[in-house]
Scaffold this motif. Sequence first.
Motif, PDB file in Angstrom:
ATOM      1  N   LEU A 216       0.844  -1.192   0.000  1.00  0.00           N
ATOM      2  CA  LEU A 216       0.000   0.000   0.000  1.00  0.00           C
ATOM      3  C   LEU A 216       0.882   1.246   0.000  1.00  0.00           C
ATOM      4  N   ARG A 217       0.290   2.364  -0.425  1.00  0.00           N
ATOM      5  CA  ARG A 217       1.038   3.617  -0.433  1.00  0.00           C
ATOM      6  C   ARG A 217       1.397   4.004   1.001  1.00  0.00           C
TER       7      ARG A 217
ATOM      8  N   GLU B 118      -8.918  -2.674  -0.832  1.00  0.00           N
ATOM      9  CA  GLU B 118      -7.774  -1.769  -0.765  1.00  0.00           C
ATOM     10  C   GLU B 118      -6.587  -2.322  -1.557  1.00  0.00           C
ATOM     11  N   ARG B 122      -5.262  -1.050  -5.332  1.00  0.00           N
ATOM     12  CA  ARG B 122      -3.885  -0.557  -5.413  1.00  0.00           C
ATOM     13  C   ARG B 122      -3.102  -1.255  -6.525  1.00  0.00           C
TER      14      ARG B 122
END
Lengths: 307, 274, 298
Positions: A216-217, B118, B122
């Motif tokens: 994830l970022r 999520e 992504r």
Amino acid sequence: MSRVLVRKGLRHLGAALITLWLAVTMAFALGRLSGDPTSNILGPMATPEQRDALQAQLGLDQSLVVQYLDYLKGIVTLDFGTSLQFYQPNLDMILDRLPFTLQLVGAGMAIAVAIGVPLGVLAATREGTWWDRTASALALLGQSVPVFWLGMMLILLFAVRLGWLPAGQSGSWQHLVLPAVTMSLYPMAHVARLTRASMSEVLREPYIDSARARGLRVRSVVWRHGFGNASAPVLTIVVLQAGALLSGAVAVEYVYSWPGLGQLALQAIQFRDFPLVQAIVVFGAITFVVLNQLVDMLHVAIDPRLR
Amino acid sequence: MARGEALLELRSLTITASVADRQLLLLRDVELEVRAGEVVGVVGESGSGKTTLARSVVGLLERNVQVATGRIELVGEVLVGPGTDLTHTARGRSVGMVFQDASRSLNPLMRVRRHLSEVLERHVDGIGRDEVRARSTEVLRRMRIDDPDRVLDSYPHQLSGGLRQRVAIALAVVTNPALVIADECTTALDVTTQAEVVALFRELVDELHIGLLFVTHDLMLASDLCDRIAVMSQGEVVEVGPTDQVLRHPTVDYTRRLLAAVPHWTEGASATHA
Amino acid sequence: MTQLDAKVPTIVATEHVARARRRRRTSVFWLALPLVAIAVLVVVLPMTGLLADPRQTDLDNTLAPPVFLDGGSWDNPLGTDKLGQDVLAQLVVGGRLTLFIGLVGALVAIGPGTLIGVLAGYCRGWVDLVVSRLIDAQLALPFILIALAVISSQGSSLPVLFLVLALTGWAACARVTRSVAMTLRERQFVLGLRAAGASEPRIVLRHVVPNLVGTIVALGTLQIGTAILVESALSFLGLGVVPPDISWGAMLASGQDVLSRAWWVATFPGLAITVVVLLVNLLGDALLTHHDPRKRRR
């Protein structure tokens, strides 16, 4: 499920009512420490007749038990008594001033959160580095400055020297800038320190590592997974500080001649307006306990484990 | 990915930690490869460096830990080498990781559905909402979860330990990575659940031809699941080979001592355990 | 390559901890030193006769600027206030009262706070229930409101100020000591003592309280900072220290109305408060880390 929630809510409400009762009782006891505030109100030159008259007006000629019950009855029926100096119901005056204070506290807390939270997050994500030490030192400094003195210094710089902003009174948004900045400093420091402490604990949690491992970022990991879980104590302190400032911003309001509750409290005390002081204290205690309840509810809304 | 092709290659990997102006050696000259459709076990005592090895592939080393020499290659491309660290591009996309403590490797404030969407949003470019939903349900089914919808709408604390670990595995494989790393991911589970998770991993490897790097201190478990085993001690791989060979005919003393420490370990014990 | 060592974890841990502990001890020393120096200075300096008389008014020399500005002189190094009183002398003498209020103000909060906290945490049961509710109620009253309530009925004086500080400070202290006493109570060594037949008061006095001392000292230190800030706020509003007594807060009050003409009157006492409170807070933080094993790990 929902019955459990209701029962939990009722228990919370009960605890809050007990806390409130204790707090207003404390306020009553504090006001009656010497038994008779009239000598302090009237000064040493007063005649016994004057004193008796004032005692009767304030209900102080009755026994403590009767006084206390009257006091509680007043609170329950929202009758906060009448001011000695303004001859107006105390509650009306409090409500008149409240919007000004709300404006100030709202702006101040917004600044505090907008700067304090990122500062704390920055420090926690770079724990042990130069960034962290600088941010932590700044926060500690913020908690060490007398806020009203900072207010004076800001007036000196921005109003007197540079002439950019007005030094006092209220009205336009320019009037709000300096008081709000001044007001924000202490809660900002508090929020930054708390955010850092809470974040640095959360960042050690396995779900942070696993969020990172999922690619994830950084932004999502730090804010959604990190701060989301670290926000509970921060939220608590933000709401409670706001509650304390509603009635406790006396010095800041005084420095900037801001016509809020704090100024009213100061006037009341300078004119020895005993009923008004008591009304403000009780009002402050009630808002505080109510906000406390609000915080509990917010926590439940955020964290599913509490449901 | 064809079976047998080298997926992950660690070449003379040396990792050091700088602690109080000293350099400490965490991994020394590690050589290891994982092929598609293969389970490679990494066993050793705690502190032997197996977790460092696992975490180096996804770039999750502590701030004071760095790759000193050697390189890590994934599907023929250099992931970590002299002056390069591309682990952040591989994480979650071509490498999935499952951690030890499943109950704490999920965000307590998010529903399972949100966790999955999520990751998908992504890593899968231009994925739509319907596809996210479909793939989420599908991956949970693959995890042999009977009522995926209920699980998707649950918060982590509402699930059992076994279910949480399956969700964690689902999160690691939902993006179809070539390689999965499992770091002690069965340690916190009871024996029955452990067996289920091991069976699940075997199925995933056989069906999807992924490579699995399985880090554990439990030799019995490793012997059940792994095709090959690497034995680690004090930061070095002291022995590596097919499971049967390593466990039945160990060539180094350290492996013998590890085996001797397993209660009731006899030749062929692995057969009775499964 | 000789310094490369594969047997890492144990060595790393012990060395790290010892080093950090040494650093903390020295940081406590270097934080305490300037505070003690300031305290000694404000006590000793007025005795030397080097300073002007802080209460000597001179209406021909009001609002004189400090020495580094045009028109300043060494007679009044930090200038004079609106009555021509020397700001430096006032700062030193005011420091005496401010530091005194800080110390006593911390003691009057810590004393009852600790007592109540330990009692509640150790006795549990209904005592704890009552005390916890009281703490909550106390914390529900912002300090300024308590100050207002007390001062409106009592007027302002030094004893009233201490009363306010005690009332506003005890709860936070009681909350911490209560939780520490609660965990101490369940610790192995206390359970062992109880099993060995030691009497409860003896356990509390000889074994629980000594284990609390570190926490109490740290809390007390932080409370000094709070007390100084409360003093300055109340005195600033004319509700704490009032002339002819001099404190840093009272100086701020007298500097406020001449702020635009003579910034130095209010600036120097404010700086003094900030520096002292910052040092006290840093010291308290360092002490707290010292005595909180949970924090020590970092």
